[in-house]
Write an enzyme that holds these catalytic residues in place. Structure first.
Site, PDB file in Angstrom:
ATOM      1  N   GLY A  30     -32.379 -75.888   7.508  1.00 10.17           N
ATOM      2  CA  GLY A  30     -31.253 -76.689   7.052  1.00 10.17           C
ATOM      3  C   GLY A  30     -29.951 -76.251   7.691  1.00 10.17           C
ATOM      4  O   GLY A  30     -29.664 -75.049   7.763  1.00 10.17           O
ATOM      5  N   HIS A  54     -17.791 -80.693   0.453  1.00 11.05           N
ATOM      6  CA  HIS A  54     -16.937 -79.509   0.420  1.00 11.05           C
ATOM      7  C   HIS A  54     -15.981 -79.598   1.615  1.00 11.05           C
ATOM      8  O   HIS A  54     -16.424 -79.563   2.758  1.00 11.05           O
ATOM      9  CB  HIS A  54     -17.810 -78.259   0.506  1.00 11.05           C
ATOM     10  CG  HIS A  54     -17.130 -76.990   0.121  1.00 11.05           C
ATOM     11  ND1 HIS A  54     -16.251 -76.887  -0.933  1.00 11.05           N
ATOM     12  CD2 HIS A  54     -17.198 -75.750   0.671  1.00 11.05           C
ATOM     13  CE1 HIS A  54     -15.819 -75.649  -1.036  1.00 11.05           C
ATOM     14  NE2 HIS A  54     -16.377 -74.944  -0.065  1.00 11.05           N
ATOM     15  N   ASP A 111     -27.105 -76.423   6.524  1.00 11.50           N
ATOM     16  CA  ASP A 111     -26.276 -75.735   5.541  1.00 11.50           C
ATOM     17  C   ASP A 111     -26.576 -74.245   5.516  1.00 11.50           C
ATOM     18  O   ASP A 111     -25.655 -73.413   5.457  1.00 11.50           O
ATOM     19  CB  ASP A 111     -26.467 -76.353   4.153  1.00 11.50           C
ATOM     20  CG  ASP A 111     -27.926 -76.391   3.700  1.00 11.50           C
ATOM     21  OD1 ASP A 111     -28.831 -76.315   4.556  1.00 11.50           O
ATOM     22  OD2 ASP A 111     -28.144 -76.491   2.476  1.00 11.50           O
ATOM     23  N   ARG A 112     -27.868 -73.889   5.587  1.00 13.34           N
ATOM     24  CA  ARG A 112     -28.236 -72.472   5.609  1.00 13.34           C
ATOM     25  C   ARG A 112     -27.754 -71.793   6.881  1.00 13.34           C
ATOM     26  O   ARG A 112     -27.264 -70.651   6.851  1.00 13.34           O
ATOM     27  CB  ARG A 112     -29.752 -72.328   5.475  1.00 13.34           C
ATOM     28  CG  ARG A 112     -30.310 -72.820   4.143  1.00 13.34           C
ATOM     29  CD  ARG A 112     -31.823 -72.712   4.099  1.00 13.34           C
ATOM     30  NE  ARG A 112     -32.255 -71.326   4.183  1.00 13.34           N
ATOM     31  CZ  ARG A 112     -33.482 -70.951   4.516  1.00 13.34           C
ATOM     32  NH1 ARG A 112     -34.405 -71.869   4.827  1.00 13.34           N
ATOM     33  NH2 ARG A 112     -33.806 -69.665   4.561  1.00 13.34           N
TER      34      ARG A 112
END
Length: 227
Positions: A81, A13, A83-84
């Site tokens: 994570g 992304h 990402d979290r």
């Protein structure tokens, strides 16, 4: 301009920022690579929940790689994570705390922070496609199905729709109960939907969320790099 890249389990992304605004965002496969990006970007900040995906980026002068230790998220644990964590920081930066982020990706994750921006926990479950794949792989005759464009009915009349209904309806029912409990504990908090399947889910059940924002992880990278 500078570039934020969030590399997930399924895709990359990318987000281009200029003067504090996200001017362009795009998703690419993991095989995508463009050397010209190093000429255009003043700086590139990369994070990934998959450590092996970061190796190629570490050799470039303009690239800064973010790890969990680089993030100013109080109360987090060692194996959280990245990402979290980035989702939470980005949502807090954009919409304020307290906040809970529901990420509809390869896994469905819920991650929350209190009014002071401190991580207070969350949960993880298989994403929709992972549940569909599990039913197909571990049974003799169940077909592999995809997410439907329309919310499936509770009482299906064929096998494929029955799988869609079971996975989607029961996942959303559990999610709704979770969100009710969280809103009771944080009446002023916001619930943000993000991730690859979030646009579809938000269209199905917009009442469950305050905001749909597919770019919160990119804003988390921005907030971390410019705090």
């Amino acid at each position: 301009m500078w570039l934020a890249i969030d590399i997930g389990n399924t895709h990359q992304h990318w987000g281009w920022f200029e003067r504090g605004e996200l001017v362009l965002a795009a998703d690419y496969s993991h095989s995508y690579w463009d050397e010209r990006v190093f000429e255009r970007a003043q700086e590139i900040v990369v994070a990934s929940v998959v450590p092996d995906r970061l190796e190629r980026w570490r050799f470039y002068r303009k690239v800064r790689v973010l790890d969990l230790d680089d993030l100013s998220l109080r109360g987090s644990y060692e194996t959280l994570g990245v990402d979290r964590a980035l989702n939470l920081l980005g949502a807090g930066y954009r919409y304020g705390f307290p906040v809970l982020v529901v990420d509809f990706g390869t896994a469905i994750t819920l991650t929350a922070a209190d009014p002071l921006g401190q991580f207070v926990g969350g949960c993880i479950m298989p994403g929709f496609h992972m549940q569909f794949q599990a039913l197909h792989s571990h049974t003799a005759r169940l077909p592999e199905v995809q997410l439907p464009e329309q919310l499936p009915p509770p009482m299906a009349h064929d096998t494929a729709q029955a799988i869609q209904s079971g996975v989607v309806k029961l996942t959303l029912a559990g999610l709704e109960q979770y969100l009710i409990a969280w809103r009771l504990s944080q009446p002023k908090g916001k619930v943000i939907a993000t991730g690859g399947d979030s646009a579809l889910v938000y269209r199905w059940v917009p009442h469950l969320f305050d905001v749909h924002d597919a770019q919160v992880s990119l804003w988390g990278i921005y907030a971390t790099a410019h705090r």
